[in-house]
Scaffold this motif. Structure first.
Motif, PDB file in Angstrom:
ATOM      1  N   ILE A  34      20.170 -11.859 -31.952  1.00 50.09           N
ATOM      2  CA  ILE A  34      19.575 -11.569 -30.649  1.00 50.09           C
ATOM      3  C   ILE A  34      18.052 -11.747 -30.705  1.00 50.09           C
ATOM      4  CG2 ILE A  34      19.256  -9.851 -28.834  1.00 50.09           C
ATOM      5  CD1 ILE A  34      22.111 -10.869 -29.078  1.00 50.09           C
ATOM      6  N   LYS A  35      17.441 -11.252 -31.765  1.00 49.63           N
ATOM      7  CA  LYS A  35      15.985 -11.424 -31.911  1.00 49.63           C
ATOM      8  C   LYS A  35      15.630 -12.900 -32.019  1.00 49.63           C
ATOM      9  CE  LYS A  35      14.658  -7.030 -34.075  1.00 49.63           C
ATOM     10  NZ  LYS A  35      14.128  -6.391 -35.311  1.00 49.63           N
ATOM     11  N   ASP A  36      16.477 -13.652 -32.714  1.00 44.89           N
ATOM     12  CA  ASP A  36      16.246 -15.082 -32.902  1.00 44.89           C
ATOM     13  C   ASP A  36      16.259 -15.819 -31.567  1.00 44.89           C
ATOM     14  OD1 ASP A  36      15.671 -17.198 -34.520  1.00 44.89           O
ATOM     15  OD2 ASP A  36      17.742 -17.646 -35.041  1.00 44.89           O
ATOM     16  N   ILE A  37      17.277 -15.560 -30.766  1.00 51.28           N
ATOM     17  CA  ILE A  37      17.383 -16.277 -29.490  1.00 51.28           C
ATOM     18  C   ILE A  37      16.277 -15.854 -28.532  1.00 51.28           C
ATOM     19  CG2 ILE A  37      19.030 -14.685 -28.367  1.00 51.28           C
ATOM     20  CD1 ILE A  37      20.401 -17.195 -27.212  1.00 51.28           C
ATOM     21  N   LEU A  38      15.869 -14.580 -28.577  1.00 51.78           N
ATOM     22  CA  LEU A  38      14.762 -14.117 -27.733  1.00 51.78           C
ATOM     23  C   LEU A  38      13.454 -14.791 -28.124  1.00 51.78           C
ATOM     24  CD1 LEU A  38      15.597 -10.306 -27.467  1.00 51.78           C
ATOM     25  CD2 LEU A  38      15.478 -11.918 -25.561  1.00 51.78           C
ATOM     26  N   SER A  39      13.304 -15.089 -29.414  1.00 54.61           N
ATOM     27  CA  SER A  39      12.060 -15.709 -29.875  1.00 54.61           C
ATOM     28  C   SER A  39      11.910 -17.134 -29.341  1.00 54.61           C
ATOM     29  CB  SER A  39      12.016 -15.729 -31.411  1.00 54.61           C
ATOM     30  OG  SER A  39      12.941 -16.666 -31.938  1.00 54.61           O
ATOM     31  N   TYR A  40      13.034 -17.790 -29.040  1.00 53.59           N
ATOM     32  CA  TYR A  40      12.973 -19.149 -28.491  1.00 53.59           C
ATOM     33  C   TYR A  40      12.780 -19.143 -26.983  1.00 53.59           C
ATOM     34  CZ  TYR A  40      14.347 -21.323 -32.892  1.00 53.59           C
ATOM     35  OH  TYR A  40      14.365 -21.776 -34.190  1.00 53.59           O
ATOM     36  N   GLY A  41      13.020 -17.983 -26.364  1.00 54.91           N
ATOM     37  CA  GLY A  41      12.881 -17.885 -24.917  1.00 54.91           C
ATOM     38  C   GLY A  41      14.209 -18.100 -24.214  1.00 54.91           C
ATOM     39  N   THR A  43      15.516 -19.656 -21.733  1.00 57.63           N
ATOM     40  CA  THR A  43      15.455 -20.784 -20.801  1.00 57.63           C
ATOM     41  C   THR A  43      16.406 -21.849 -21.326  1.00 57.63           C
ATOM     42  OG1 THR A  43      13.688 -21.864 -22.058  1.00 57.63           O
ATOM     43  CG2 THR A  43      13.014 -20.332 -20.305  1.00 57.63           C
ATOM     44  N   LYS A  44      16.614 -22.888 -20.533  1.00 58.69           N
ATOM     45  CA  LYS A  44      17.499 -23.967 -20.981  1.00 58.69           C
ATOM     46  C   LYS A  44      16.936 -24.593 -22.270  1.00 58.69           C
ATOM     47  CE  LYS A  44      20.916 -26.940 -20.542  1.00 58.69           C
ATOM     48  NZ  LYS A  44      20.758 -27.672 -21.804  1.00 58.69           N
ATOM     49  N   LYS A  45      15.641 -24.863 -22.270  1.00 59.71           N
ATOM     50  CA  LYS A  45      15.005 -25.467 -23.438  1.00 59.71           C
ATOM     51  C   LYS A  45      15.074 -24.519 -24.637  1.00 59.71           C
ATOM     52  CE  LYS A  45      10.701 -27.579 -25.061  1.00 59.71           C
ATOM     53  NZ  LYS A  45       9.294 -27.948 -24.698  1.00 59.71           N
ATOM     54  N   GLY A  46      14.805 -23.245 -24.375  1.00 60.09           N
ATOM     55  CA  GLY A  46      14.820 -22.259 -25.454  1.00 60.09           C
ATOM     56  C   GLY A  46      16.193 -22.120 -26.094  1.00 60.09           C
ATOM     57  N   THR A  47      17.247 -22.054 -25.294  1.00 57.98           N
ATOM     58  CA  THR A  47      18.597 -21.915 -25.848  1.00 57.98           C
ATOM     59  C   THR A  47      19.037 -23.203 -26.565  1.00 57.98           C
ATOM     60  OG1 THR A  47      19.480 -22.448 -23.640  1.00 57.98           O
ATOM     61  CG2 THR A  47      19.379 -20.113 -24.260  1.00 57.98           C
ATOM     62  N   ASP A  48      18.578 -24.360 -26.059  1.00 57.40           N
ATOM     63  CA  ASP A  48      18.874 -25.629 -26.754  1.00 57.40           C
ATOM     64  C   ASP A  48      18.223 -25.636 -28.136  1.00 57.40           C
ATOM     65  OD1 ASP A  48      20.392 -26.613 -24.703  1.00 57.40           O
ATOM     66  OD2 ASP A  48      18.826 -27.909 -23.871  1.00 57.40           O
ATOM     67  N   ASN A  49      16.984 -25.174 -28.195  1.00 54.27           N
ATOM     68  CA  ASN A  49      16.282 -25.119 -29.475  1.00 54.27           C
ATOM     69  C   ASN A  49      16.939 -24.113 -30.425  1.00 54.27           C
ATOM     70  OD1 ASN A  49      14.399 -27.083 -28.811  1.00 54.27           O
ATOM     71  ND2 ASN A  49      12.941 -25.610 -27.971  1.00 54.27           N
ATOM     72  N   PHE A  50      17.438 -23.016 -29.859  1.00 56.16           N
ATOM     73  CA  PHE A  50      18.150 -22.024 -30.673  1.00 56.16           C
ATOM     74  C   PHE A  50      19.383 -22.661 -31.316  1.00 56.16           C
ATOM     75  CE2 PHE A  50      21.867 -19.182 -30.678  1.00 56.16           C
ATOM     76  CZ  PHE A  50      21.484 -18.287 -31.666  1.00 56.16           C
ATOM     77  N   LEU A  51      20.148 -23.404 -30.529  1.00 52.75           N
ATOM     78  CA  LEU A  51      21.348 -24.060 -31.058  1.00 52.75           C
ATOM     79  C   LEU A  51      20.997 -25.056 -32.157  1.00 52.75           C
ATOM     80  CD1 LEU A  51      23.415 -24.683 -27.778  1.00 52.75           C
ATOM     81  CD2 LEU A  51      23.806 -22.932 -29.519  1.00 52.75           C
ATOM     82  N   LYS A  52      19.917 -25.810 -31.952  1.00 55.11           N
ATOM     83  CA  LYS A  52      19.490 -26.790 -32.957  1.00 55.11           C
ATOM     84  C   LYS A  52      19.081 -26.099 -34.260  1.00 55.11           C
ATOM     85  CE  LYS A  52      17.826 -30.175 -29.568  1.00 55.11           C
ATOM     86  NZ  LYS A  52      16.617 -30.806 -28.968  1.00 55.11           N
ATOM     87  N   ILE A  82      18.789 -14.027 -15.407  1.00 53.93           N
ATOM     88  CA  ILE A  82      18.612 -15.480 -15.423  1.00 53.93           C
ATOM     89  C   ILE A  82      19.542 -16.093 -14.369  1.00 53.93           C
ATOM     90  CG2 ILE A  82      17.841 -15.673 -17.825  1.00 53.93           C
ATOM     91  CD1 ILE A  82      20.693 -16.240 -18.662  1.00 53.93           C
ATOM     92  N   LYS A  83      19.191 -17.283 -13.895  1.00 53.45           N
ATOM     93  CA  LYS A  83      19.948 -17.896 -12.804  1.00 53.45           C
ATOM     94  C   LYS A  83      21.043 -18.838 -13.280  1.00 53.45           C
ATOM     95  CE  LYS A  83      16.162 -17.587  -9.457  1.00 53.45           C
ATOM     96  NZ  LYS A  83      15.278 -18.333  -8.532  1.00 53.45           N
ATOM     97  N   GLU A  84      21.088 -19.080 -14.591  1.00 51.85           N
ATOM     98  CA  GLU A  84      22.084 -20.000 -15.139  1.00 51.85           C
ATOM     99  C   GLU A  84      22.587 -19.485 -16.493  1.00 51.85           C
ATOM    100  OE1 GLU A  84      22.316 -24.655 -16.670  1.00 51.85           O
ATOM    101  OE2 GLU A  84      20.612 -23.970 -15.461  1.00 51.85           O
ATOM    102  N   ASN A  85      23.880 -19.621 -16.714  1.00 54.75           N
ATOM    103  CA  ASN A  85      24.459 -19.238 -18.007  1.00 54.75           C
ATOM    104  C   ASN A  85      24.300 -20.430 -18.946  1.00 54.75           C
ATOM    105  OD1 ASN A  85      25.974 -18.456 -20.189  1.00 54.75           O
ATOM    106  ND2 ASN A  85      27.778 -17.852 -19.024  1.00 54.75           N
ATOM    107  N   TYR A  86      23.183 -20.457 -19.663  1.00 56.82           N
ATOM    108  CA  TYR A  86      22.789 -21.633 -20.435  1.00 56.82           C
ATOM    109  C   TYR A  86      23.769 -21.995 -21.561  1.00 56.82           C
ATOM    110  CZ  TYR A  86      18.346 -20.540 -18.145  1.00 56.82           C
ATOM    111  OH  TYR A  86      17.376 -20.262 -17.215  1.00 56.82           O
TER     112      TYR A  86
END
Length: 249
Positions: A34-41, A43-52, A82-86
């Motif tokens: 959870i801390k990791d994903i929050l650190s990326y933000g 957002t769509k870009k943030g969750t994409d970076n988290f997955l990478k 948030i407005k989208e389930n990324y």
């Protein structure tokens, strides 16, 4: 809406704790992801970076982290943060962990250090492939002695029953050490086995691999183990000897 990481994390953990009944031990495992994903933000870009970023982990860890992350993002979406389930379409990698098993020499070395009931039980489980719960549910009334073998009526998962045929000398061993009358608790069995470097299900895996190595058919093994789907049994074909031909069925 701006998300305050510490505040949203505390809110989510309180939800998991009080409404989902998640244990503190499990929450501790969630914390890093959870801390990791929050650190990326968030957002769509943030969750994409988290997955990478998950590429650095082993497959089993990736799967766990994606499951945790998907639940968290879904919560934020449903709460209107948030407005989208990324991560709605994010998929964890498919993988199969190959079962561990013992060679004959390894098994013998282990049981040579065991005594009485537990040694007999290890031999019994190794030669029947029973789950520890199935053994624990077995009573004398579930046993029918024939001329040169015995029939065991096994109560498996989902209360599904099956009949297992065993050699009489294996039943004689079980009776000699009163495996059906004087059962130890499952916890006691696991504790004793763990002290000797094994666990009950390892003996089930060992039985399955040895059955196929001796030329047994996979559909027969499925029936013996009580698997509802042959795809579950198929995992054992990946660790059997390469020179064994699995019989057609």
């Amino acid at each position: 809406m701006k998300l305050e990481p510490d505040k949203i994390m505390n809110e989510y953990f309180n939800y998991l704790r009080h409404y989902r009944g998640v244990s503190e031990k499990t929450l501790k495992r969630y914390e890093a992801t959870i801390k990791d994903i929050l650190s990326y933000g968030i957002t769509k870009k943030g969750t994409d970076n988290f997955l990478k970023s998950l590429k650095r982990y082993k497959e089993s860890s990736i799967k766990t982290k994606i499951v945790i992350a998907k639940q968290f993002i879904k919560y934020l979406y449903e709460k209107g943060y948030i407005k989208e389930n990324y991560l709605e379409k994010a998929k964890a990698p498919k993988y199969q962990r190959l079962p561990k098993y013992l060679t004959d020499d390894e098994f013998k070395a282990i049981i040579d250090k065991m005594n009485g009931y537990y040694k007999a039980l290890a031999i019994f489980l190794r030669n029947t492939g029973l789950r520890i719960s199935e053994y624990h549910n077995l009573t004398q009334k579930d046993i029918r002695i024939k001329e040169n073998h015995a029939e065991l009526r096994i109560k498996g998962k989902g209360n599904k029953e099956r009949v297992l045929l065993i050699e009489k000398n294996l039943l004689d061993l079980a009776n000699e050490y009163k495996l059906f009358e004087n059962k130890r608790s499952i916890r006691a069995i696991q504790k004793y086995f763990n002290k000797h470097g094994i666990y009950p299900h390892l003996l089930r895996h060992t039985f399955a691999v040895e059955f196929l190595n001796r030329g047994g058919a996979i559909n027969q093994l499925q029936a013996i183990l009580g698997h509802s789907n042959i795809a579950i049994t198929d995992i054992y074909t990946k660790v059997t000897s390469n020179n064994v031909i699995i019989k057609a069925f």
